[in-house]
Design a protein around this motif. Structure first.
Motif, PDB file in Angstrom:
ATOM      1  N   GLN A 105       0.829  -1.205   0.000  1.00 52.53           N
ATOM      2  CA  GLN A 105       0.000   0.000   0.000  1.00 52.53           C
ATOM      3  C   GLN A 105       0.870   1.264   0.000  1.00 52.53           C
ATOM      4  O   GLN A 105       0.501   2.279  -0.595  1.00 52.53           O
ATOM      5  N   GLU A 121      -1.556   1.027 -12.438  1.00 51.83           N
ATOM      6  CA  GLU A 121      -2.748   0.181 -12.577  1.00 51.83           C
ATOM      7  C   GLU A 121      -2.818  -0.449 -13.963  1.00 51.83           C
ATOM      8  O   GLU A 121      -3.064  -1.653 -14.107  1.00 51.83           O
ATOM      9  N   ASP A 195      -6.206  -4.879  -8.378  1.00 53.45           N
ATOM     10  CA  ASP A 195      -7.413  -4.498  -7.641  1.00 53.45           C
ATOM     11  C   ASP A 195      -7.087  -3.467  -6.560  1.00 53.45           C
ATOM     12  O   ASP A 195      -7.842  -2.518  -6.339  1.00 53.45           O
ATOM     13  N   ALA A 196      -5.951  -3.669  -5.885  1.00 51.22           N
ATOM     14  CA  ALA A 196      -5.548  -2.724  -4.845  1.00 51.22           C
ATOM     15  C   ALA A 196      -5.252  -1.353  -5.443  1.00 51.22           C
ATOM     16  O   ALA A 196      -5.605  -0.317  -4.861  1.00 51.22           O
ATOM     17  N   GLU A 199      -8.599   0.223  -6.381  1.00 51.66           N
ATOM     18  CA  GLU A 199      -9.312   0.669  -5.177  1.00 51.66           C
ATOM     19  C   GLU A 199      -8.715   1.976  -4.663  1.00 51.66           C
ATOM     20  O   GLU A 199      -9.446   2.891  -4.272  1.00 51.66           O
ATOM     21  N   ARG A 200      -7.401   2.059  -4.693  1.00 51.06           N
ATOM     22  CA  ARG A 200      -6.773   3.292  -4.207  1.00 51.06           C
ATOM     23  C   ARG A 200      -7.077   4.462  -5.135  1.00 51.06           C
ATOM     24  O   ARG A 200      -7.305   5.586  -4.677  1.00 51.06           O
ATOM     25  N   ALA A 202      -9.691   4.993  -6.799  1.00 52.52           N
ATOM     26  CA  ALA A 202     -11.080   5.424  -6.656  1.00 52.52           C
ATOM     27  C   ALA A 202     -11.354   6.083  -5.315  1.00 52.52           C
ATOM     28  O   ALA A 202     -12.464   6.495  -5.034  1.00 52.52           O
ATOM     29  N   ARG A 203     -10.321   6.197  -4.467  1.00 55.51           N
ATOM     30  CA  ARG A 203     -10.524   6.716  -3.119  1.00 55.51           C
ATOM     31  C   ARG A 203      -9.481   7.778  -2.836  1.00 55.51           C
ATOM     32  O   ARG A 203      -8.320   7.638  -3.174  1.00 55.51           O
ATOM     33  N   ARG A 232     -14.780  11.955  -5.910  1.00 55.61           N
ATOM     34  CA  ARG A 232     -14.597  10.547  -5.556  1.00 55.61           C
ATOM     35  C   ARG A 232     -14.799  10.353  -4.054  1.00 55.61           C
ATOM     36  O   ARG A 232     -14.862  11.323  -3.299  1.00 55.61           O
ATOM     37  N   GLN A 233     -14.891   9.097  -3.640  1.00 51.40           N
ATOM     38  CA  GLN A 233     -15.041   8.775  -2.221  1.00 51.40           C
ATOM     39  C   GLN A 233     -13.827   9.277  -1.444  1.00 51.40           C
ATOM     40  O   GLN A 233     -12.693   9.223  -1.925  1.00 51.40           O
TER      41      GLN A 233
END
Length: 274
Positions: A105, A121, A195-196, A199-200, A202-203, A232-233
């Motif tokens: 991360q 990505e 995927d990680a 996910e990052r 998108a946040r 974004r979130q």
């Protein structure tokens, strides 16, 4: 991971994320120190047992981490790792896996901070598609009879010239999987990394410093406002620091909104002095 280990990992991830947001692109270098420690822990059953023994005092385990790392790691990383081993782990193998996730991360956080996360990505998705059609390569990357160093060299040879350096760092980590993870194969390992990264991307993480703890309503309002601003979130990492006197400071990547009383006082002093 069982519930206790998952809870410990979640708590550690929040603490580490605050540091990654503060240091920006340097998160990748600090994460490399976490990954190095993960390899040390993974390679020694005696050390894993010592660091996860529920009967051992937390301070003793923290001191062991400090003595092992000494001056070879950044002091902030040492402090965070000491906190990790103070936590409860359901199984000794969970600690190494948690360190691996935290380190990865950090690499993604560094890529995000220097504007390379989209590239990383896409690299990972392309690598995943390549591996699907290359059985011999897949088997070579997960062959436990081949030293991890040789498998990492193969990754550098295959992908090094074609991918971002942050991507290469992540791909090399698939050679450090434990037996249970390796059984899932290199395609699954790269897919998990992709995927990680997705996910990052998108946040957005906002580091908030306030003189007092925020209420749930205040957090919700702040989160909604930031989500509208960034599209974004938004995850809030809130730190209470009485030194700011009042108001709050919000940092989202390189963007800083400082509405603290201490900042306004400092600004007033500069104006009077100037």
């Amino acid at each position: 991971m069982r519930a206790a280990s998952q809870a410990s990992l979640s708590a550690a991830a929040e603490r580490f994320e605050t540091l990654w947001q503060q240091v920006g692109a340097d998160a990748a270098e600090l994460g490399a120190q976490v990954l190095t420690f993960a390899d040390v822990v993974r390679g020694s059953g005696q050390l894993r047992r010592a660091l996860t023994d529920p009967a051992a005092p937390g301070e003793a385990k923290a001191a062991l981490v400090s003595s092992l790392l000494g001056s070879s790691a950044d002091g902030r990383v040492v402090d965070l790792l000491a906190g990790v081993v103070r936590s409860r782990w359901s199984h000794e193998s969970d600690l190494a896996e948690a360190l691996e996730q935290l380190g990865r991360q950090a690499v993604l956080a560094g890529a995000d901070a220097d504007g390379a996360l989209d590239t990383v990505e896409e690299d990972l998705f392309r690598t995943q598609r390549f591996l699907v059609g290359q059985r011999d390569v897949r088997e070579a990357l997960t062959a436990r009879s081949t030293p991890a160093t040789a498998r990492a060299a193969l990754i550098r040879q295959l992908f090094g010239p074609a991918v971002h350096p942050r991507t290469l760092t992540l791909l090399e980590r698939i050679t450090h999987q434990d037996d249970s993870t390796a059984a899932a194969g290199s395609v699954s390992a790269v897919a998990a990394l992709a995927d990680a990264a997705a996910e990052r991307r998108a946040r957005t993480v906002a580091v908030v410093t306030s003189a007092t703890a925020l209420t749930r309503e205040q957090e919700d309002r702040l989160r909604s406002g930031l989500a509208r601003a960034y599209g974004r979130q938004v995850q809030l990492n809130v730190t209470v620091d009485p030194a700011v006197l009042g108001g709050m400071r919000v940092q989202v990547g390189p963007d800083v909104i400082d509405g603290t009383v201490s900042a306004r006082v400092a600004d007033a002093r500069r104006r009077l002095a100037g």
